[in-house]
Write a protein that holds these residues in place. Structure first.
Motif, PDB file in Angstrom:
ATOM      1  N   LEU A  62      28.828  37.006  41.588  1.00  0.00           N
ATOM      2  CA  LEU A  62      28.827  36.048  40.479  1.00  0.00           C
ATOM      3  C   LEU A  62      30.184  35.381  40.263  1.00  0.00           C
ATOM      4  O   LEU A  62      30.343  34.599  39.322  1.00  0.00           O
ATOM      5  CB  LEU A  62      28.368  36.752  39.193  1.00  0.00           C
ATOM      6  CG  LEU A  62      26.956  37.335  39.230  1.00  0.00           C
ATOM      7  CD1 LEU A  62      26.638  38.048  37.920  1.00  0.00           C
ATOM      8  CD2 LEU A  62      25.926  36.253  39.513  1.00  0.00           C
ATOM      9  N   HIS A  63      31.144  35.737  41.093  1.00  0.00           N
ATOM     10  CA  HIS A  63      32.490  35.146  41.035  1.00  0.00           C
ATOM     11  C   HIS A  63      33.123  35.304  39.655  1.00  0.00           C
ATOM     12  O   HIS A  63      33.519  34.325  39.020  1.00  0.00           O
ATOM     13  CB  HIS A  63      32.461  33.675  41.455  1.00  0.00           C
ATOM     14  CG  HIS A  63      31.887  33.492  42.814  1.00  0.00           C
ATOM     15  ND1 HIS A  63      32.563  33.869  43.942  1.00  0.00           N
ATOM     16  CD2 HIS A  63      30.679  33.030  43.217  1.00  0.00           C
ATOM     17  CE1 HIS A  63      31.800  33.616  44.991  1.00  0.00           C
ATOM     18  NE2 HIS A  63      30.659  33.119  44.582  1.00  0.00           N
ATOM     19  N   THR A  64      33.207  36.543  39.227  1.00  0.00           N
ATOM     20  CA  THR A  64      33.833  36.851  37.946  1.00  0.00           C
ATOM     21  C   THR A  64      34.498  38.216  38.045  1.00  0.00           C
ATOM     22  O   THR A  64      34.309  38.938  39.020  1.00  0.00           O
ATOM     23  CB  THR A  64      32.808  36.775  36.797  1.00  0.00           C
ATOM     24  OG1 THR A  64      33.486  36.852  35.565  1.00  0.00           O
ATOM     25  CG2 THR A  64      31.766  37.866  36.903  1.00  0.00           C
ATOM     26  N   SER A  65      35.237  38.577  37.028  1.00  0.00           N
ATOM     27  CA  SER A  65      35.973  39.841  37.052  1.00  0.00           C
ATOM     28  C   SER A  65      35.062  41.017  36.725  1.00  0.00           C
ATOM     29  O   SER A  65      34.011  40.859  36.093  1.00  0.00           O
ATOM     30  CB  SER A  65      37.117  39.796  36.037  1.00  0.00           C
ATOM     31  OG  SER A  65      36.597  39.782  34.720  1.00  0.00           O
ATOM     32  N   THR A  66      35.502  42.206  37.125  1.00  0.00           N
ATOM     33  CA  THR A  66      34.733  43.407  36.811  1.00  0.00           C
ATOM     34  C   THR A  66      34.718  43.650  35.303  1.00  0.00           C
ATOM     35  O   THR A  66      33.754  44.211  34.789  1.00  0.00           O
ATOM     36  CB  THR A  66      35.305  44.644  37.534  1.00  0.00           C
ATOM     37  OG1 THR A  66      36.688  44.774  37.210  1.00  0.00           O
ATOM     38  CG2 THR A  66      35.139  44.521  39.028  1.00  0.00           C
ATOM     39  N   LYS A  67      35.745  43.213  34.613  1.00  0.00           N
ATOM     40  CA  LYS A  67      35.777  43.346  33.158  1.00  0.00           C
ATOM     41  C   LYS A  67      34.664  42.514  32.516  1.00  0.00           C
ATOM     42  O   LYS A  67      33.997  42.965  31.577  1.00  0.00           O
ATOM     43  CB  LYS A  67      37.150  42.924  32.613  1.00  0.00           C
ATOM     44  CG  LYS A  67      37.283  43.110  31.121  1.00  0.00           C
ATOM     45  CD  LYS A  67      37.160  44.570  30.727  1.00  0.00           C
ATOM     46  CE  LYS A  67      37.340  44.739  29.226  1.00  0.00           C
ATOM     47  NZ  LYS A  67      36.904  46.044  28.768  1.00  0.00           N
ATOM     48  N   SER A  68      34.443  41.308  33.031  1.00  0.00           N
ATOM     49  CA  SER A  68      33.352  40.462  32.526  1.00  0.00           C
ATOM     50  C   SER A  68      31.999  41.112  32.786  1.00  0.00           C
ATOM     51  O   SER A  68      31.095  41.043  31.951  1.00  0.00           O
ATOM     52  CB  SER A  68      33.383  39.087  33.188  1.00  0.00           C
ATOM     53  OG  SER A  68      34.528  38.389  32.826  1.00  0.00           O
ATOM     54  N   ILE A  69      31.871  41.753  33.949  1.00  0.00           N
ATOM     55  CA  ILE A  69      30.628  42.443  34.286  1.00  0.00           C
ATOM     56  C   ILE A  69      30.410  43.603  33.329  1.00  0.00           C
ATOM     57  O   ILE A  69      29.315  43.773  32.777  1.00  0.00           O
ATOM     58  CB  ILE A  69      30.662  42.952  35.756  1.00  0.00           C
ATOM     59  CG1 ILE A  69      30.872  41.792  36.736  1.00  0.00           C
ATOM     60  CG2 ILE A  69      29.420  43.757  36.091  1.00  0.00           C
ATOM     61  CD1 ILE A  69      29.851  40.691  36.654  1.00  0.00           C
ATOM     62  N   ASP A  70      31.455  44.397  33.101  1.00  0.00           N
ATOM     63  CA  ASP A  70      31.356  45.519  32.176  1.00  0.00           C
ATOM     64  C   ASP A  70      31.006  45.038  30.773  1.00  0.00           C
ATOM     65  O   ASP A  70      30.130  45.616  30.111  1.00  0.00           O
ATOM     66  CB  ASP A  70      32.668  46.307  32.160  1.00  0.00           C
ATOM     67  CG  ASP A  70      32.578  47.534  31.266  1.00  0.00           C
ATOM     68  OD1 ASP A  70      31.630  48.337  31.465  1.00  0.00           O
ATOM     69  OD2 ASP A  70      33.422  47.684  30.361  1.00  0.00           O
ATOM     70  N   ASN A  71      31.662  43.989  30.311  1.00  0.00           N
ATOM     71  CA  ASN A  71      31.369  43.448  28.982  1.00  0.00           C
ATOM     72  C   ASN A  71      29.921  42.981  28.868  1.00  0.00           C
ATOM     73  O   ASN A  71      29.255  43.235  27.859  1.00  0.00           O
ATOM     74  CB  ASN A  71      32.323  42.294  28.648  1.00  0.00           C
ATOM     75  CG  ASN A  71      33.733  42.752  28.394  1.00  0.00           C
ATOM     76  OD1 ASN A  71      33.985  43.922  28.139  1.00  0.00           O
ATOM     77  ND2 ASN A  71      34.670  41.823  28.474  1.00  0.00           N
ATOM     78  N   ALA A  72      29.433  42.300  29.906  1.00  0.00           N
ATOM     79  CA  ALA A  72      28.049  41.812  29.891  1.00  0.00           C
ATOM     80  C   ALA A  72      27.060  42.971  29.837  1.00  0.00           C
ATOM     81  O   ALA A  72      26.070  42.923  29.093  1.00  0.00           O
ATOM     82  CB  ALA A  72      27.777  40.940  31.113  1.00  0.00           C
ATOM     83  N   LEU A  73      27.322  44.030  30.604  1.00  0.00           N
ATOM     84  CA  LEU A  73      26.425  45.192  30.574  1.00  0.00           C
ATOM     85  C   LEU A  73      26.482  45.912  29.228  1.00  0.00           C
ATOM     86  O   LEU A  73      25.448  46.371  28.727  1.00  0.00           O
ATOM     87  CB  LEU A  73      26.766  46.158  31.715  1.00  0.00           C
ATOM     88  CG  LEU A  73      26.290  45.713  33.086  1.00  0.00           C
ATOM     89  CD1 LEU A  73      26.830  46.643  34.167  1.00  0.00           C
ATOM     90  CD2 LEU A  73      24.766  45.664  33.151  1.00  0.00           C
TER      91      LEU A  73
END
Length: 179
Positions: free
Chosen positions: A160-171
């Motif tokens: 998704l071309h984003t940071s792991t922090k953004s992924i964690d926040n989304a989850l």
């Protein structure tokens, strides 16, 4: 990667032999619903063909670097397109009666359920899908879908071309919304 590309009379076949291990390695790392290994390899080969057609040695980069960049870009582009399609189960209508066998395996039932059990399972699944559609943003749906497929935060971030922090926040947001 030593390509041995100093010879000017290199054929496409020899380039495929040189870059095929790299393409296979990249393709074997990717697991996305609806995307087969062979499809990713094909995209990598198209990237190699694009590199052959577009390479300009006067620009100062080696063919190997340029080809790897073209291969990666082509695969990433194909994955982006596939990732948008992978969101379809969350956004499109899905007839549950057509997917009864999948529902049985989803609930890990050892035997054929009774008609009452089937109705209850369908209602529960429909409720979960409805809850996802109503409460999650498009980005959260994509992240959740990839996470449920078994992808790591890092892999989801790459797709998704984003940071792991953004992924964690989304989850974390998705978990709160779906509780």
């Amino acid at each position: 990667m030593d390509t041995g590309l100093s010879n000017k009379n290199i054929t496409f076949t020899s380039l495929v032999k040189v870059f095929m291990p790299y393409i296979n390695k990249r393709a074997s790392r990717i697991r996305l619903v609806g995307v087969m290994h062979e499809d990713i390899v094909q995209e990598g080969l198209i990237g190699l063909l694009n590199a052959i057609e577009a390479y300009d040695e006067t620009r100062g980069s080696s063919f190997e670097s340029f080809a790897i960049s073209c291969i990666d870009n082509r695969i990433i582009s194909a994955l982006r397109q596939a990732a948008t399609k992978s969101n379809a189960p969350f956004t499109d209508y899905m007839s549950l009666s057509e997917h009864e066998e999948e529902i049985y395996s989803f609930f890990d039932l050892p035997h054929q359920p009774s008609p009452e059990d089937v109705v209850i399972m369908k209602e529960e699944l429909a409720a979960v899908l409805s809850m996802i559609n109503e409460n999650l943003s498009i980005f959260e749906k994509k992240v959740l879908a990839l996470y449920l497929e078994g992808y790591s935060y890092i892999a989801i971030g790459e797709i998704l071309h984003t940071s792991t922090k953004s992924i964690d926040n989304a989850l974390q947001r998705a978990r709160k919304k779906l509780k």
